[in-house]
Design an enzyme around this catalytic site. Structure first.
Site, PDB file in Angstrom:
ATOM      1  N   ASN A  50       0.828  -1.168   0.062  1.00  8.44           N
ATOM      2  CA  ASN A  50      -0.033  -0.076  -0.020  1.00  8.44           C
ATOM      3  C   ASN A  50       0.818   1.286   0.028  1.00  8.44           C
ATOM      4  O   ASN A  50       1.801   1.336   0.510  1.00  8.44           O
ATOM      5  CB  ASN A  50      -1.163   0.023   1.085  1.00  8.44           C
ATOM      6  N   GLU A  52       0.425   5.300   0.612  1.00  4.70           N
ATOM      7  CA  GLU A  52      -0.351   6.467   1.137  1.00  4.70           C
ATOM      8  C   GLU A  52       0.359   7.757   0.859  1.00  4.70           C
ATOM      9  O   GLU A  52       1.659   7.770   0.613  1.00  4.70           O
ATOM     10  CB  GLU A  52      -0.604   6.258   2.701  1.00  4.70           C
ATOM     11  N   CYS A  61      -4.214   0.873  -2.369  1.00  8.24           N
ATOM     12  CA  CYS A  61      -3.998  -0.361  -1.598  1.00  8.24           C
ATOM     13  C   CYS A  61      -2.828  -1.348  -2.320  1.00  8.24           C
ATOM     14  O   CYS A  61      -2.697  -1.353  -3.450  1.00  8.24           O
ATOM     15  CB  CYS A  61      -5.168  -1.152  -1.562  1.00  8.24           C
ATOM     16  N   GLU A  63      -3.196  -4.287  -3.188  1.00  9.86           N
ATOM     17  CA  GLU A  63      -3.851  -5.301  -4.132  1.00  9.86           C
ATOM     18  C   GLU A  63      -3.629  -4.638  -5.391  1.00  9.86           C
ATOM     19  O   GLU A  63      -3.513  -5.310  -6.601  1.00  9.86           O
ATOM     20  CB  GLU A  63      -4.977  -5.741  -3.858  1.00  9.86           C
ATOM     21  N   CYS A  94     -10.297  -4.711   0.059  1.00 10.37           N
ATOM     22  CA  CYS A  94     -11.459  -3.794   0.274  1.00 10.37           C
ATOM     23  C   CYS A  94     -12.472  -3.798  -0.867  1.00 10.37           C
ATOM     24  O   CYS A  94     -11.999  -4.345  -1.842  1.00 10.37           O
ATOM     25  CB  CYS A  94     -10.805  -2.301   0.503  1.00 10.37           C
ATOM     26  N   CYS A  97     -10.872  -2.845  -4.386  1.00  7.71           N
ATOM     27  CA  CYS A  97      -9.879  -3.604  -4.816  1.00  7.71           C
ATOM     28  C   CYS A  97     -10.568  -5.182  -5.303  1.00  7.71           C
ATOM     29  O   CYS A  97     -10.047  -5.625  -6.272  1.00  7.71           O
ATOM     30  CB  CYS A  97      -8.843  -4.071  -3.726  1.00  7.71           C
TER      31      CYS A  97
HETATM   32  N1  THU Z   1      -5.130  -1.402   2.579  1.00  6.05           N
HETATM   33  C1  THU Z   1      -4.513  -2.502   1.556  1.00  6.05           C
HETATM   34  O1  THU Z   1      -3.457  -1.972   0.974  1.00  6.05           O
HETATM   35  N2  THU Z   1      -5.254  -3.528   1.534  1.00  6.05           N
HETATM   36  C2  THU Z   1      -6.186  -4.078   2.201  1.00  6.05           C
HETATM   37  O2  THU Z   1      -6.720  -5.070   1.711  1.00  6.05           O
HETATM   38  C3  THU Z   1      -6.666  -3.383   3.041  1.00  6.05           C
HETATM   39  C4  THU Z   1      -6.246  -1.673   3.274  1.00  6.05           C
HETATM   40  C5  THU Z   1      -4.470  -0.392   3.072  1.00  6.05           C
HETATM   41  C6  THU Z   1      -4.950   0.916   2.686  1.00  6.05           C
HETATM   42  C7  THU Z   1      -4.406   1.954   3.744  1.00  6.05           C
HETATM   43  O3  THU Z   1      -3.032   2.334   3.185  1.00  6.05           O
HETATM   44  C8  THU Z   1      -4.181   1.008   4.942  1.00  6.05           C
HETATM   45  O4  THU Z   1      -4.360  -0.024   4.406  1.00  6.05           O
HETATM   46  C9  THU Z   1      -5.429   1.392   5.974  1.00  6.05           C
HETATM   47  O5  THU Z   1      -6.845   1.207   5.261  1.00  6.05           O
END
Ligand code: THU
Length: 137
Positions: A50, A52, A61, A63, A94, A97
């Site tokens: 992920n 940010e 994310c 995925e 999520c 994704c």
């Molecule tokens: N996140 C993912 O990368 N994949 C998931 O399956 C769930 C959430 C990340 C998004 C964000 O950077 C952090 O987790 C918190 O939501």
């Protein structure tokens, strides 16, 4: 993309690749690091973490990073994806994704794990019943 096929990686190898990718996560805001490892139909592993940023809303994310990387490198068919977070309960993809994985990956096997153990396996069709996709356009 190379033409030759590789032997499929074990589920453990896929999970291990997701754990390694997780270490590269940019998660300065949520501090929730996620790694993903997408297996192509010819047995390659494309990873993602992920990412940010300061706007929060432009977060991508793990995925989707893995899927965008794979598509941009010319891969088109996929078998499994492993998703890893440092949580006791599994971290499933999520909603957005699930949609992207479905549209570009089809009915993937989704392997969920944490830093120590595998925590579950699901068909993507079970995580996204009644999907909207190009067949309906
Ligand atoms: N996140 C993912 O990368 N994949 C998931 O399956 C769930 C959430 C990340 C998004 C964000 O950077 C952090 O987790 C918190 O939501």
């Amino acid at each position: 993309m190379a033409a030759s096929s590789k032997a499929p990686p074990s589920a453990a190898a896929l999970v291990q690749a997701a754990r390694r990718a997780r270490r590269n996560a940019h998660a300065d805001y949520s501090h929730f690091k996620v790694g993903a490892a997408l297996e192509t139909a010819d047995g390659r592993i494309i990873t993602g973490c992920n990412i940010e940023n300061a706007t929060y809303g432009l977060t991508v994310c793990a995925e989707r990073v893995a899927m965008w990387k794979a598509l941009s490198e010319g891969h088109r068919k996929f078998r499994r994806i492993a998703v890893v977070a440092d949580t006791a309960d599994p971290t499933p993809p999520c909603g957005p994704c699930r949609q992207i994985l479905w549209e570009f990956g089809g009915d993937l096997d989704v392997i969920l794990a944490n830093l120590r153990a595998e925590k579950g396996r699901h068909k993507l069709s079970a995580l996204l019943p009644l999907p909207f996709d190009a067949r309906l356009l």
